[in-house]
Design an enzyme around this catalytic site. Structure first.
Site, PDB file in Angstrom:
ATOM      1  N   HIS A 353       0.795  -1.236   0.000  1.00  0.00           N
ATOM      2  CA  HIS A 353       0.000   0.000   0.000  1.00  0.00           C
ATOM      3  C   HIS A 353       0.824   1.279   0.000  1.00  0.00           C
ATOM      4  CE1 HIS A 353      -3.959  -1.895   0.815  1.00  0.00           C
ATOM      5  NE2 HIS A 353      -3.238  -2.771   1.487  1.00  0.00           N
ATOM      6  N   LYS A 533      -8.263  14.015   4.053  1.00  0.00           N
ATOM      7  CA  LYS A 533      -7.377  12.854   4.096  1.00  0.00           C
ATOM      8  C   LYS A 533      -6.359  13.107   5.189  1.00  0.00           C
ATOM      9  CE  LYS A 533      -6.508  13.863  -0.302  1.00  0.00           C
ATOM     10  NZ  LYS A 533      -6.705  12.604  -1.032  1.00  0.00           N
ATOM     11  N   ARG A 534      -5.550  12.087   5.555  1.00  0.00           N
ATOM     12  CA  ARG A 534      -4.493  12.343   6.522  1.00  0.00           C
ATOM     13  C   ARG A 534      -3.602  13.485   6.030  1.00  0.00           C
ATOM     14  NH1 ARG A 534      -3.900   8.625  10.923  1.00  0.00           N
ATOM     15  NH2 ARG A 534      -1.951   9.708  11.325  1.00  0.00           N
ATOM     16  N   LYS A 539       0.782  14.520   0.244  1.00  0.00           N
ATOM     17  CA  LYS A 539      -0.603  14.783  -0.183  1.00  0.00           C
ATOM     18  C   LYS A 539      -0.826  16.268  -0.502  1.00  0.00           C
ATOM     19  CE  LYS A 539      -2.439  10.898   2.576  1.00  0.00           C
ATOM     20  NZ  LYS A 539      -3.069   9.987   1.584  1.00  0.00           N
ATOM     21  N   THR A 641      -8.599   6.416  -2.219  1.00  0.00           N
ATOM     22  CA  THR A 641      -9.934   5.836  -2.312  1.00  0.00           C
ATOM     23  C   THR A 641     -10.973   6.937  -2.103  1.00  0.00           C
ATOM     24  OG1 THR A 641      -9.619   5.154  -0.010  1.00  0.00           O
ATOM     25  CG2 THR A 641      -9.414   3.450  -1.692  1.00  0.00           C
ATOM     26  N   LYS A 645     -14.762   8.012  -3.972  1.00  0.00           N
ATOM     27  CA  LYS A 645     -16.007   8.386  -3.295  1.00  0.00           C
ATOM     28  C   LYS A 645     -16.539   9.707  -3.849  1.00  0.00           C
ATOM     29  CE  LYS A 645     -14.079   6.079   0.691  1.00  0.00           C
ATOM     30  NZ  LYS A 645     -13.192   6.257   1.858  1.00  0.00           N
TER      31      LYS A 645
HETATM   32  C1  26V Z   1       2.382   2.081   7.989  1.00  0.00           C
HETATM   33  C2  26V Z   1       2.623   2.060   9.316  1.00  0.00           C
HETATM   34  C3  26V Z   1       4.006   2.051   9.753  1.00  0.00           C
HETATM   35  C4  26V Z   1       4.142   1.386  11.063  1.00  0.00           C
HETATM   36  C5  26V Z   1       3.203   1.961  12.073  1.00  0.00           C
HETATM   37  C6  26V Z   1       1.766   1.957  11.662  1.00  0.00           C
HETATM   38  C7  26V Z   1       1.555   2.034  10.213  1.00  0.00           C
HETATM   39  C8  26V Z   1       0.282   2.076   9.733  1.00  0.00           C
HETATM   40  C9  26V Z   1       0.056   2.112   8.384  1.00  0.00           C
HETATM   41  C10 26V Z   1       1.110   2.117   7.517  1.00  0.00           C
HETATM   42  C11 26V Z   1       0.928   2.066   6.060  1.00  0.00           C
HETATM   43  C12 26V Z   1      -0.009   3.012   5.559  1.00  0.00           C
HETATM   44  C13 26V Z   1      -0.146   2.764   4.114  1.00  0.00           C
HETATM   45  C14 26V Z   1      -1.451   3.280   3.615  1.00  0.00           C
HETATM   46  O1  26V Z   1      -2.345   3.597   4.361  1.00  0.00           O
HETATM   47  N1  26V Z   1      -1.540   3.336   2.330  1.00  0.00           N
HETATM   48  C15 26V Z   1      -2.728   3.814   1.678  1.00  0.00           C
HETATM   49  O2  26V Z   1      -3.470   2.687   1.273  1.00  0.00           O
HETATM   50  C16 26V Z   1      -4.667   3.050   0.617  1.00  0.00           C
HETATM   51  C17 26V Z   1      -5.417   1.779   0.336  1.00  0.00           C
HETATM   52  O3  26V Z   1      -4.721   0.993  -0.570  1.00  0.00           O
HETATM   53  C18 26V Z   1      -4.349   3.826  -0.632  1.00  0.00           C
HETATM   54  O4  26V Z   1      -5.540   4.213  -1.233  1.00  0.00           O
HETATM   55  C19 26V Z   1      -3.520   5.064  -0.295  1.00  0.00           C
HETATM   56  O5  26V Z   1      -3.110   5.703  -1.475  1.00  0.00           O
HETATM   57  C20 26V Z   1      -2.301   4.652   0.494  1.00  0.00           C
HETATM   58  O6  26V Z   1      -1.597   5.790   0.960  1.00  0.00           O
END
Ligand code: 26V
Length: 796
Positions: A353, A533-534, A539, A641, A645
């Site tokens: 992701h 979004k975050r 972004k 995503t 929407k």
């Molecule tokens: C990484 C980490 C690092 C360790 C601590 C907790 C944590 C939590 C999440 C993440 C990865 C986040 C990656 C993410 O959210 N990617 C998003 O995924 C969406 C669904 O596929 C996508 O639409 C977004 O573009 C993408 O940023």
């Protein structure tokens, strides 16, 4: 389901029965909370039959199941969603009205289940709903965090985090399953016994299951979301208690519970925290033990596991599943290592992701080996097996520089690896795993994300979904390609008037909410421009707010000109430790304060930033948006995503060629999309010039004026140098190319104004966005995973 379940009279009597016998309340002094609970239980009752029926069928037909392993499920509220999928939405409203209660108010009393950070967690929630809708037998496995994502508030414009407390109220949707509990080992040593490795753990906790049914569209199928809660293996140290050491007696309990206490709120920077690794193993081991237990009630040959079990790893967070499954097969079930590896890999799929290097998980071998000593051995063995078997031309190490690389581990242990949009999957091949891709051609595939149209259109946008049903008839909800049938209608002025009226109704509802929430009056005649979004540098909320300042300066320079009125709406949280993101939040709030207080500007421009953006806030904002901001630096947003929407809800996109924007542009056509900015390749080239941002600023008078105003403290009169650092970074360390894309973005915004002023043309464009959004249903995504990754047929 029996038809009689659907009569208002029966629902009403069930609500009253639950009020009396489940809540123990008399209708005369029941609170809104009591009524919501009573309704929730009455609705929940109606999920049981399809739920049991689905489970029974899966067993009877010995069907293959998907197990979706995710550290995050960003669910939001469930009551209205359940009524929509059971076709009880309007009946519930009517029944509650007869009972003197406002359905809408009751529904909004439910706290969001915010067990996720953003896109990745929300995708997992949409997938759960779609798997139930398309009849894919599935379990979601996650953690039942006591505290979901923090609550955000603003103090003097700055983000303040507060703990979130969703479980302080009864959660009517979950069932505790204390009989489904597994011992999760940690630490200790590996010993040799009879020539075999044997893990002697140093500590253990118990993973105890809580099940939430997930009902699909029209209740045709239902699956289970199983969330694990950590409990002590030893409830209470009775010896210490008897000695009078009461506090110490409770220690093991306190220790264990920290494991499922809180969701990590940083999804942008990876930090090698031991507790996070323990959470990941806790989820994964509990899930795999549960999967093997279920498998063994019917089958004995573990080599046939992949015929019955598909396990999907949502990013690398559960990537310990590879080694853990091997451990369970080898150490606990006597399988040989090579067979175990093949078996595990044939079960496992891995979804990537993010390409951001700082978000890729890598664990110091010290931490990893300490916490999971047996897995450290297994990882080393997988690594050498891989090198031996495929003899890569360059050194590829799962273990490299004293770190375990979870991306490489997940890749090697999965039979399919997928990206989440066409562009992203390409970059996964070319930039992230080029060597592994060459060794394993065909393993990397694309599965473009989607969103569930039940929650994101049917439920949250009743004016528009009503119009769609009126125009093309029922049944589009689970056949979203049927929205295409709207296309011919966009040339019908009566239809356009209705489409416009639907959008306006949503904007008026939002206007009232903004007044109440932010104390700002906005005009529904203005263009509602939304970026939610975050908050992250890639972004580029910064690009958006800087362009807003440019627009403000132009209005100030010429207040009597004809401007298209705009409301700029921002929403989103920053990771608590992400200083730059927090500075951007502060700037947006500062700019909002100055602009909103400027009488000369009035309705021409407003900046709104409601605190605590979450799923429920998205459900208000998305239907009311005229314009969708998807403006990430090309090559950085895996998919997005939210972009889907907005499109579904009739908001054209202003965006870069990034993530799924590329496919949105393709579907909707260039004439219905406001494209701007550098492409991925151009962005990479551009960064090679160390002077790139200064050159862009030199070339843009508008940007110079904006940066000067911000640097001078025009928006921070109480602290004039507040944004020196931020402006300095735009000049000298602009990795995300805010300056380079500024003029292109500004010009695209100007085109938006021109287009919006032509009312009929705009409505047509908006309606075409809805009509062409069918591809972005998560039903399409799930069917594609079922075919290409899971090899599972639909049970429907
Ligand atoms: C990484 C980490 C690092 C360790 C601590 C907790 C944590 C939590 C999440 C993440 C990865 C986040 C990656 C993410 O959210 N990617 C998003 O995924 C969406 C669904 O596929 C996508 O639409 C977004 O573009 C993408 O940023």
């Amino acid at each position: 389901m029996t038809e009689t379940n659907f009569t208002p009279a029966l629902l009403k009597s069930d609500v009253l029965r639950h009020l009396t016998f489940t809540l123990g309340k008399d209708a005369a002094n029941a609170s809104g909370y009591d009524w919501r609970m009573a309704l929730s239980f009455a609705i929940r009752d109606r999920i049981m039959e399809p739920w049991f029926a689905s489970t029974r069928r899966t067993w009877a037909e010995d069907r293959k199941r998907v197990y979706y392993l995710s550290m995050e499920f960003l669910i939001g509220r469930l009551l209205e969603d359940a009524t929509v999928n059971l076709d009880l939405r309007d009946i519930s409203e009517q029944v509650m009205r007869e009972l003197g209660q406002d359905f809408h108010t009751l529904v909004e009393g439910e706290p969001d289940a915010a067990l996720g950070n953003g896109g990745l967690g929300r995708l997992a929630a949409c997938f759960m709903e779609s798997m139930a809708t398309v009849g894919c037998p599935a379990y979601g496995y996650g953690i039942r965090y006591e505290h979901g994502l923090f609550r955000q508030s603003f103090e003097r414009g700055q983000q303040v985090e507060m703990p979130e407390d969703w479980l302080s109220q009864t959660n009517p949707w979950e069932f505790a399953r204390p009989e489904s509990a597994y011992v999760i080992p940690f630490k200790g040593n590996v010993e040799m016994r009879d020539g075999k490795e044997f893990w002697v753990p140093g500590e253990t906790v118990l993973a105890s299951a809580y099940d939430t049914p997930v009902i699909g569209w029209q209740g045709k199928w239902a699956n289970t979301l199983r969330l694990w809660s950590a409990k002590p293996t030893k409830q209470f140290d009775l010896e210490r208690f008897n000695r009078g050491d009461y506090a110490a007696a409770a220690e093991p309990e306190a220790l264990a519970r920290t494991l499922s206490r809180v969701l990590y709120p940083d999804d942008t920077t990876y930090q090698g925290k031991e507790l996070r690794l323990k959470q990941e193993f806790f989820l994964t081991s509990a899930a795999l033990q549960d999967i093997l237990r279920r498998f063994k009630t019917r089958h004995s040959d573990l080599r046939s596991l992949p015929k019955h079990v598909a396990i999907q790893m949502n990013d690398t967070h559960p990537a310990i599943a590879g080694p853990e499954l091997i451990r369970l097969l080898v150490d606990e079930n006597g399988m040989g290592f090579d067979d175990a590896l093949d078996t595990a890999r044939d079960c496992l799929g891995y979804t990537n992701h993010t390409l951001l290097p700082e978000a890729l998980e890598r664990w110091a071998t010290f931490t990893f080996g300490n916490t999971l000593p047996r897995h450290m051995q297994i990882v080393e063995r997988i690594d050498s097996w891989h090198r031996r078997t495929f003899s890569p031309p360059h050194y590829i190490g799962i273990v490299k520089h004293q770190e375990v690389r979870m991306g490489e581990l997940a890749f090697v242990m999965a039979h399919k690896v997928n990206g989440v949009s066409a562009l992203h999957s390409d970059l996964v091949k070319k930039n992230l795993f080029p060597e592994l891709d060459a060794l394993h051609p065909g393993r990397i595939i694309n599965e473009t994300n989607g969103v569930t149209p039940r929650r994101w259109l049917k439920m949250s946008n009743r004016p528009l979904s009503g119009l769609i049903t009126e125009a093309i008839g029922a049944g589009w909800e689970d056949q979203l390609d049927r929205l295409k049938e709207l296309e011919p209608l966009v040339d019908d002025s009566a239809f356009r008037a209705k489409f416009d009226a639907a959008k306006r109704a949503n904007k008026i509802a939002l206007e009232a909410w903004i007044a109440q929430e932010c104390g700002v009056k906005v005009s529904p005649d203005a263009l509602f421009d939304v970026q939610v979004k975050r908050i992250h540098e890639y972004k580029r909320q910064l690009l958006n707010i800087l362009q807003t300042v440019a627009h403000y300066q132009r209005i100030k320079a010429n207040p009597k000109a004809t401007w298209v009125p705009r409301v700029k709406i921002f929403g989103g949280k920053s990771a608590p430790g992400y200083a730059v993101a927090k500075e951007i939040i502060h700037l947006i709030n500062d700019v909002a304060q100055v602009i909103n207080a400027d009488p000369e500007v009035g309705d021409l421009l407003k900046v709104i930033y409601p605190a605590n953006y979450n799923v429920s806030m998205a459900e208000r904002l998305v239907p009311a948006a005229d314009l969708s901001e998807q403006i990430s630096t090309a090559g950085k947003e895996a998919s997005g995503t939210g972009n889907m929407k907005f499109m579904m809800n009739g908001a054209p996109t202003i965006g870069t060629l990034d993530g799924a924007n590329v496919e949105i542009l393709q579907e909707v056509g260039a004439e219905n999309f406001f494209l701007f900015g550098l492409t991925t390749d151009e962005a990479m080239k551009r960064r090679e010039d160390p002077d790139q941002s200064r050159k862009a600023i030199d070339a843009s008078l508008a940007l110079q004026n904006v940066l000067q105003a911000v640097a001078e403290g025009q928006f921070s009169p109480d602290q004039k140098d507040r944004y020196h650092g931020l402006v300095h970074r735009v000049w000298h360390h602009d990795y995300f190319l805010v300056a380079a894309d500024f003029d292109s973005f500004d010009a695209a915004q100007d085109k938006v104004d021109t287009a919006y002023a032509d009312r009929q043309a705009w409505i047509k464009m908006a309606a075409l966005n809805t009509a062409r959004s069918g591809f972005f249903s998560s039903d399409r995504t799930i069917r594609s995973y079922m075919k290409d990754v899971w090899t599972i047929p639909s049970a429907l």
